[in-house]
Design an enzyme around this catalytic site. Structure first.
Site, PDB file in Angstrom:
ATOM      1  N   GLY A   1       0.451  -1.455   0.148  1.00 58.43           N
ATOM      2  CA  GLY A   1       0.121   0.279   0.097  1.00 58.43           C
ATOM      3  C   GLY A   1       0.536   1.179   0.137  1.00 58.43           C
TER       4      GLY A   1
ATOM      5  N   GLY B   1      -1.496  -2.488   9.353  1.00 54.81           N
ATOM      6  CA  GLY B   1      -2.474  -1.631   9.494  1.00 54.81           C
ATOM      7  C   GLY B   1      -4.027  -1.331   9.647  1.00 54.81           C
TER       8      GLY B   1
ATOM      9  N   ASN C   1      -4.727   1.216  15.578  1.00 55.80           N
ATOM     10  CA  ASN C   1      -4.391   2.649  15.910  1.00 55.80           C
ATOM     11  C   ASN C   1      -2.782   2.737  15.932  1.00 55.80           C
ATOM     12  OD1 ASN C   1      -3.462   5.309  16.807  1.00 55.80           O
ATOM     13  ND2 ASN C   1      -6.015   5.862  15.985  1.00 55.80           N
ATOM     14  N   TYR C   2      -1.727   3.204  15.112  1.00 53.45           N
ATOM     15  CA  TYR C   2      -0.477   2.451  16.134  1.00 53.45           C
ATOM     16  C   TYR C   2      -0.435   3.980  17.236  1.00 53.45           C
ATOM     17  CZ  TYR C   2       0.359  -1.862  13.680  1.00 53.45           C
ATOM     18  OH  TYR C   2      -0.120  -3.143  13.837  1.00 53.45           O
TER      19      TYR C   2
ATOM     20  N   HIS D   1     -13.623  11.829  10.399  1.00 55.17           N
ATOM     21  CA  HIS D   1     -12.020  11.241   9.398  1.00 55.17           C
ATOM     22  C   HIS D   1     -12.303  11.756   8.220  1.00 55.17           C
ATOM     23  CE1 HIS D   1     -10.636   7.562  12.604  1.00 55.17           C
ATOM     24  NE2 HIS D   1      -9.955   8.314  12.519  1.00 55.17           N
ATOM     25  N   HIS D   2     -11.378  12.719   7.588  1.00 52.44           N
ATOM     26  CA  HIS D   2     -10.918  13.078   7.166  1.00 52.44           C
ATOM     27  C   HIS D   2     -12.677  11.948   5.964  1.00 52.44           C
ATOM     28  CE1 HIS D   2      -9.248   9.056   4.875  1.00 52.44           C
ATOM     29  NE2 HIS D   2      -8.266   9.525   6.139  1.00 52.44           N
TER      30      HIS D   2
ATOM     31  N   LYS E   1     -12.232   8.428   3.742  1.00 56.63           N
ATOM     32  CA  LYS E   1     -12.146   6.912   4.272  1.00 56.63           C
ATOM     33  C   LYS E   1     -13.215   6.268   4.205  1.00 56.63           C
ATOM     34  CE  LYS E   1     -11.726   5.354   8.549  1.00 56.63           C
ATOM     35  NZ  LYS E   1      -9.930   4.415   8.604  1.00 56.63           N
TER      36      LYS E   1
ATOM     37  N   GLY F   1     -11.402   1.890  13.323  1.00 58.17           N
ATOM     38  CA  GLY F   1     -10.238   0.822  13.597  1.00 58.17           C
ATOM     39  C   GLY F   1     -10.551   1.198  15.268  1.00 58.17           C
TER      40      GLY F   1
HETATM   41  P1  NAD Z   1      -5.096   4.475   1.120  1.00 52.96           P
HETATM   42  O1  NAD Z   1      -6.990   4.918   0.491  1.00 52.96           O
HETATM   43  O2  NAD Z   1      -4.813   6.645   1.277  1.00 52.96           O
HETATM   44  O3  NAD Z   1      -3.862   4.503   1.076  1.00 52.96           O
HETATM   45  C1  NAD Z   1      -4.624   2.789   0.578  1.00 52.96           C
HETATM   46  C2  NAD Z   1      -3.313   2.331  -0.795  1.00 52.96           C
HETATM   47  O4  NAD Z   1      -3.906   0.945  -0.470  1.00 52.96           O
HETATM   48  C3  NAD Z   1      -3.743   3.003  -1.772  1.00 52.96           C
HETATM   49  O5  NAD Z   1      -2.534   3.444  -2.374  1.00 52.96           O
HETATM   50  C4  NAD Z   1      -4.357   1.627  -2.892  1.00 52.96           C
HETATM   51  O6  NAD Z   1      -4.034   2.009  -4.045  1.00 52.96           O
HETATM   52  C5  NAD Z   1      -3.215   0.193  -1.628  1.00 52.96           C
HETATM   53  N1  NAD Z   1      -4.456  -0.592  -2.574  1.00 52.96           N
HETATM   54  C6  NAD Z   1      -5.861  -0.935  -2.761  1.00 52.96           C
HETATM   55  N2  NAD Z   1      -6.125  -2.337  -2.657  1.00 52.96           N
HETATM   56  C7  NAD Z   1      -4.851  -3.198  -2.266  1.00 52.96           C
HETATM   57  C8  NAD Z   1      -4.059  -4.384  -3.125  1.00 52.96           C
HETATM   58  N3  NAD Z   1      -5.038  -5.165  -3.594  1.00 52.96           N
HETATM   59  N4  NAD Z   1      -2.626  -4.905  -2.185  1.00 52.96           N
HETATM   60  C9  NAD Z   1      -2.124  -3.281  -2.912  1.00 52.96           C
HETATM   61  N5  NAD Z   1      -2.615  -2.514  -2.414  1.00 52.96           N
HETATM   62  C10 NAD Z   1      -3.723  -1.706  -2.335  1.00 52.96           C
HETATM   63  O7  NAD Z   1      -5.744   4.747   2.825  1.00 52.96           O
HETATM   64  P2  NAD Z   1      -4.357   5.222   3.683  1.00 52.96           P
HETATM   65  O8  NAD Z   1      -5.377   6.256   4.199  1.00 52.96           O
HETATM   66  O9  NAD Z   1      -3.459   5.153   4.037  1.00 52.96           O
HETATM   67  O10 NAD Z   1      -5.398   3.906   5.145  1.00 52.96           O
HETATM   68  C11 NAD Z   1      -4.863   3.281   4.757  1.00 52.96           C
HETATM   69  C12 NAD Z   1      -5.618   1.943   5.481  1.00 52.96           C
HETATM   70  O11 NAD Z   1      -4.542   1.730   7.028  1.00 52.96           O
HETATM   71  C13 NAD Z   1      -6.903   2.077   5.964  1.00 52.96           C
HETATM   72  O12 NAD Z   1      -7.768   0.056   6.250  1.00 52.96           O
HETATM   73  C14 NAD Z   1      -6.715   3.080   6.900  1.00 52.96           C
HETATM   74  O13 NAD Z   1      -8.312   3.125   7.971  1.00 52.96           O
HETATM   75  C15 NAD Z   1      -5.672   2.382   7.557  1.00 52.96           C
HETATM   76  N6  NAD Z   1      -5.312   3.292   8.859  1.00 52.96           N
HETATM   77  C16 NAD Z   1      -4.950   2.790   9.829  1.00 52.96           C
HETATM   78  C17 NAD Z   1      -4.392   2.964  10.814  1.00 52.96           C
HETATM   79  C18 NAD Z   1      -3.814   2.405  12.299  1.00 52.96           C
HETATM   80  O14 NAD Z   1      -2.760   2.852  12.668  1.00 52.96           O
HETATM   81  N7  NAD Z   1      -3.714   1.273  12.229  1.00 52.96           N
HETATM   82  C19 NAD Z   1      -3.935   4.599  10.683  1.00 52.96           C
HETATM   83  C20 NAD Z   1      -4.314   5.968   9.368  1.00 52.96           C
HETATM   84  C21 NAD Z   1      -5.135   4.602   8.423  1.00 52.96           C
END
Ligand code: NAD
Length: 248
Positions: A10, A77, A103-104, A134-135, A138, A144
């Site tokens: 990602g 994540g 959330n990290y 959130h934005h 999302k 989560g």
């Molecule tokens: P985003 O949409 O900006 O980025 C997601 C990326 O994943 C994109 O580049 C997309 O092309 C790619 N993607 C989609 N399907 C894919 C696949 N099958 N294989 C590989 N890549 C793929 O989203 P974001 O804001 O970066 O968030 C990503 C994830 O992380 C979400 O699930 C979000 O809720 C989560 N998140 C978690 C935390 C945490 O602390 N755990 C914090 C922020 C966001």
């Protein structure tokens, strides 16, 4: 700090970019990366210390399966997994250690801890409502982090999933005393706000966390990767950020 080599799934996303910015600050290098449509080379993955997934919920089980096949630990994540996807990831965790956190950020993990304490101290007389914002991009709701906060309150108060009310509309009747209200707001560029409200007769306690940039999540995720690379996750199993931070 020993150098750390990471596979990042990602990498083109908002969090992927934040991880790529943060990694060098913690002496970590992204030696392999993938995004939607890319296939992941198992031989190259086997050479990485840890895999980090911030992509889309449907992508995580396949990444976990690959990691289990080549014996690499994984930091998840990504949020919004279905029960079926969770079960597949849990199967993989029988073979490899996984840190899996909604959330990290250190602050949110402290919020989790304080929410558990508050729910226990305040007890059933206080109505709990959880609000997250959130934005507008999302894709899953509630977040989560909010789901985790609901679970913490449910466990502390011995409530079931049926006690959780996701938004309200129309003639809802009086609020049941044991209900947990869960409300997801979306808009603008909000990185992530979470508030847990304990509303009693004559007073209200509110615990809030507001993230103003994604660096906090990236810092924690790279820290979790190092924790796994140093063998703290053992040979297998699922670990939370509370273990990484020593909050347990
Ligand atoms: P985003 O949409 O900006 O980025 C997601 C990326 O994943 C994109 O580049 C997309 O092309 C790619 N993607 C989609 N399907 C894919 C696949 N099958 N294989 C590989 N890549 C793929 O989203 P974001 O804001 O970066 O968030 C990503 C994830 O992380 C979400 O699930 C979000 O809720 C989560 N998140 C978690 C935390 C945490 O602390 N755990 C914090 C922020 C966001």
């Amino acid at each position: 700090m020993k150098p750390l080599s990471l596979f990042l799934n990602g990498y083109k996303g908002r969090m992927g970019c934040a991880i790529m910015d943060e990694a060098p600050r913690q002496n970590a290098e992204i030696t392999l990366k993938a995004d939607m449509g890319d296939s992941v080379d198992a031989t190259a993955l086997a050479k990485c210390d840890v895999a980090v997934d911030f992509s889309f919920h449907s992508a995580t089980p396949e990444i976990a399966k690959l990691c289990a096949e080549v014996g690499r630990p994984l930091v998840i994540g990504t949020t919004g997994h279905t029960p079926e996807q969770r079960a597949l990831i849990e199967q993989c965790a029988q073979k490899i250690p996984i840190v899996w956190a909604g959330n990290y950020s250190v602050g949110v993990n402290l919020l989790n801890y304080l929410t558990q304490k508050a729910a226990r101290v305040l007890g059933a007389d206080y109505n709990v409502e959880i609000v997250e914002m959130h934005h507008r991009h999302k894709k899953d709701a509630p977040s989560g982090t909010a789901v985790k906060l609901v679970d913490i309150v449910r466990q502390a108060r011995e409530l079931s999933e049926d006690d959780v009310c996701y938004g309200r509309h129309g003639i809802t009747g009086e609020r049941p005393q044991n209900q947990i209200g869960m409300h997801a707001l979306r808009g603008g560029d909000v990185v992530g706000d979470h508030t847990v409200i304990f509303a009693g007769e004559g007073e209200r306690v509110e615990l809030s966390h507001k993230a103003s940039n994604r660096t906090v999540f990236a810092q924690g995720a790279v820290r979790a990767a190092r924790w796994l690379a140093e063998g703290n996750g053992g040979k297998s199993g699922i670990h939370g950020m509370d273990s990484v931070l020593g909050l347990k």
